[in-house]
Scaffold this active site. Structure first.
Site, PDB file in Angstrom:
ATOM      1  N   CYS A   1      -7.505   1.503  -1.168  1.00 35.83           N
ATOM      2  CA  CYS A   1      -8.779   1.316  -2.175  1.00 35.83           C
ATOM      3  C   CYS A   1      -8.632   2.687  -3.155  1.00 35.83           C
ATOM      4  O   CYS A   1      -8.910   3.768  -2.555  1.00 35.83           O
ATOM      5  CB  CYS A   1     -10.043   1.258  -1.742  1.00 35.83           C
ATOM      6  SG  CYS A   1     -11.387   1.081  -2.739  1.00 35.83           S
TER       7      CYS A   1
ATOM      8  N   ASP B   1     -11.407  -4.441  -6.971  1.00 35.26           N
ATOM      9  CA  ASP B   1      -9.851  -4.491  -7.032  1.00 35.26           C
ATOM     10  C   ASP B   1      -9.607  -6.016  -6.858  1.00 35.26           C
ATOM     11  O   ASP B   1     -10.093  -6.784  -6.405  1.00 35.26           O
ATOM     12  CB  ASP B   1      -9.525  -3.987  -5.513  1.00 35.26           C
ATOM     13  CG  ASP B   1      -7.846  -3.802  -5.483  1.00 35.26           C
ATOM     14  OD1 ASP B   1      -7.114  -4.745  -5.997  1.00 35.26           O
ATOM     15  OD2 ASP B   1      -7.369  -2.673  -5.465  1.00 35.26           O
TER      16      ASP B   1
END
Length: 528
Positions: A269, A192
């Site tokens: 996430c 990410d």
């Protein structure tokens, strides 16, 4: 690779193994210093020759004492200036392209467009794209992709040529971590883009002294990490780097998962469904599997330590899960740096002894060396929390994804800014389909739905000291390009993906070298 592992295992048995019990920190003696001094004192670092290889730590620590950990504002100022300069260069692309688009039917459009681009963005466009504007609509997709790629090139030039993010204590860092009982720091963050700055900003570690390799959900490749461990131990055994193999230090493997304090149900996430507990357990399981792989393959003496860290992508604060002296970690036991900052951040009573006591209170079985290293991370992170508070009103406005491009391949040391690039470390597309598919999904929302293409940088670095290394890097780039075209054929056909292929010589301090740019297929090595 199997033969390499077997050979190394035999050599390891001949030279002996590290102690089963984790050593504490190497004995360090420091003098009391002023409150503002945060440098690492290496002149006083020395190894204690205690019997049984069990190394004890004295009451003082390797980092000089400072009463108020938030006084180092100079670094925050410099880091913010760097972040804003480069993010602004990417964010300026769309306004400039809109300005150019409004003039596409002017008589001297090509000259005007090039003048505006050079003045506002720092580069010019391929003339053939601009010259067709009078016949048909200006190709904004190509101009956008070209702009992202050129801006990325300038960003890399600044990073490598000016050493823009050099750590103030870079030279002393290895001595410090060895004083904590470690010889290598290997960090696996999630891919990410909101964790892209975890090394230099969130943890304030020197880029060149730690290993970073990102993967979706922080689910790092165990086999790849085992090979990195083998290489590290070979260097210790053969060359004494970073220290000799008979020193009872350990290889520290860290996983950084992430969560959102502002919108935990949606902005956590993606690989774990925004489930913080699931992300933490997955990271811990991967750490334990890595440790088991090393110990099963190289016997119980193999020196591995584990550390699990959660990062709040909204505030950059940490949840540091405190391990015991055998590496066991309880997910529910962690030190919350945001709570520390809120309660004591500006207090002169918050010093390293206090932080250390908090760590021991959470887990009295933590080793001295691990405790000292965590104190160092906490100090650094409190500066980062203060950074976010000062410049971003305590929480980032872009709590979700806001990456500017996808990076696929191997390299990207320069990517140390939050939400700049989505990582897809890979050797082949097939081995990293999950990472790439997640990236395309993210950019479907960021770019495709707005009519913009997905910019992808494909990169494989090389070592000029190794014969044929550059040629092989170029071949890998072309193979990845072909695989991307196959997997995302529909997007390529609609000109919704553009790819920049680059390499870099890791044996030199040079910037990246452009191999090919799909915006202009015959582009040759930066001659534009």
């Amino acid at each position: 690779m199997l033969h390499q592992a077997q050979t190394f295992r035999a050599q390891k048995m001949e030279m002996g193994t590290a102690p089963r019990r984790r050593p504490g920190a190497i004995s360090v003696e420091t003098e009391t210093s002023s409150a503002d001094n945060q440098s690492i004192d290496t002149d006083k670092v020395k190894q204690n020759s205690a019997t049984k290889n069990v190394i004890k730590r004295k009451s003082n620590v390797a980092i000089k004492r400072h009463q108020n950990i938030l006084k180092n504002g100079d670094e925050n100022t410099a880091l913010y200036a760097y972040e804003q300069r480069h993010k602004d260069s990417f964010d300026q692309i769309m306004p400039v392209l809109k300005q150019i688009s409004a003039r596409q039917h002017d008589k001297d459009f090509v000259q005007q467009a090039q003048k505006i681009a050079k003045a506002e963005l720092g580069f010019t466009f391929p003339e053939e794209i601009l010259e067709n504007a009078w016949v048909e609509q200006l190709d904004m997709k190509k101009l956008y992709a070209w702009s992202v790629f050129e801006t990325y090139k300038m960003f890399c030039d600044d990073f490598y040529m000016n050493d823009s993010l050099r750590h103030p204590n870079e030279e002393q860092f290895e001595s410090f971590i060895q004083s904590c009982g470690f010889h290598t720091i290997d960090i696996s963050p999630c891919a990410d883009g909101r964790l892209a700055h975890v090394i230099r900003y969130v943890l304030r570690l020197p880029i060149t002294k730690v290993r970073r390799k990102s993967s979706a959900g922080a689910l790092f490749d165990i086999e790849d990490s085992v090979q990195k461990w083998i290489k590290t131990e070979y260097l210790r055994y053969r060359e004494g780097k970073p220290n000799t193999a008979d020193e009872p230090t350990r290889y520290l493997k860290i996983v950084t998962y992430h969560f959102s304090s502002v919108d935990p149900q949606h902005e956590g996430c993606a690989a774990h469904g925004s489930d913080t507990l699931k992300a933490a357990y997955a990271g811990l399981e991967r750490l334990q599997a890595f440790k088991a792989a090393i110990e099963n393959g190289f016997c119980c003496g193999a020196s591995i330590d584990l550390l699990l860290i959660g990062v709040d992508t909204d505030t950059d604060s940490l949840r540091i899960h405190i391990p015991d002296d055998d590496g066991n970690t309880n997910i529910a036991v962690y030190l919350d740096t945001f709570s520390l900052y809120q309660k004591y951040g500006k207090s002169s009573h918050l010093n390293e002894q206090y932080i250390e006591q908090q760590i021991v209170d959470l887990n009295s079985e933590v080793t001295d060396g691990m405790s000292r290293f965590i104190v160092y991370l906490v100090n650094n992170n409190l500066l980062q929390i203060d950074y976010v508070k000062k410049y971003f009103a305590s929480s980032y406005a872009d709590i979700g994804h806001a990456e500017r491009f996808i990076g696929a391949g191997i390299g990207y040391e320069e990517i140390q800014l939050r939400n700049l690039m989505y990582f897809a470390y890979l050797q082949t597309v097939e081995e990293a389909t999950n990472d790439l598919d997640v990236g395309i999904k993210i950019f479907t929302g960021l770019n495709l739905k707005k009519g913009l293409p997905v910019p992808i940088v494909v990169r494989f670095d090389h070592h000029s000291d190794i014969p044929g290394s550059r040629d092989r890097a170029l071949i890998r780039c072309k193979q990845i390009m072909q695989s991307l075209q196959t997997r995302y054929q529909n997007l390529f056909e609609k000109e919704n993906i553009y790819v920049l292929q680059v390499t870099r010589d890791c044996d030199r301090r040079d910037s990246i070298e452009i191999i090919d740019n799909s915006v202009v297929a015959d582009l040759n090595g930066g001659a534009h």
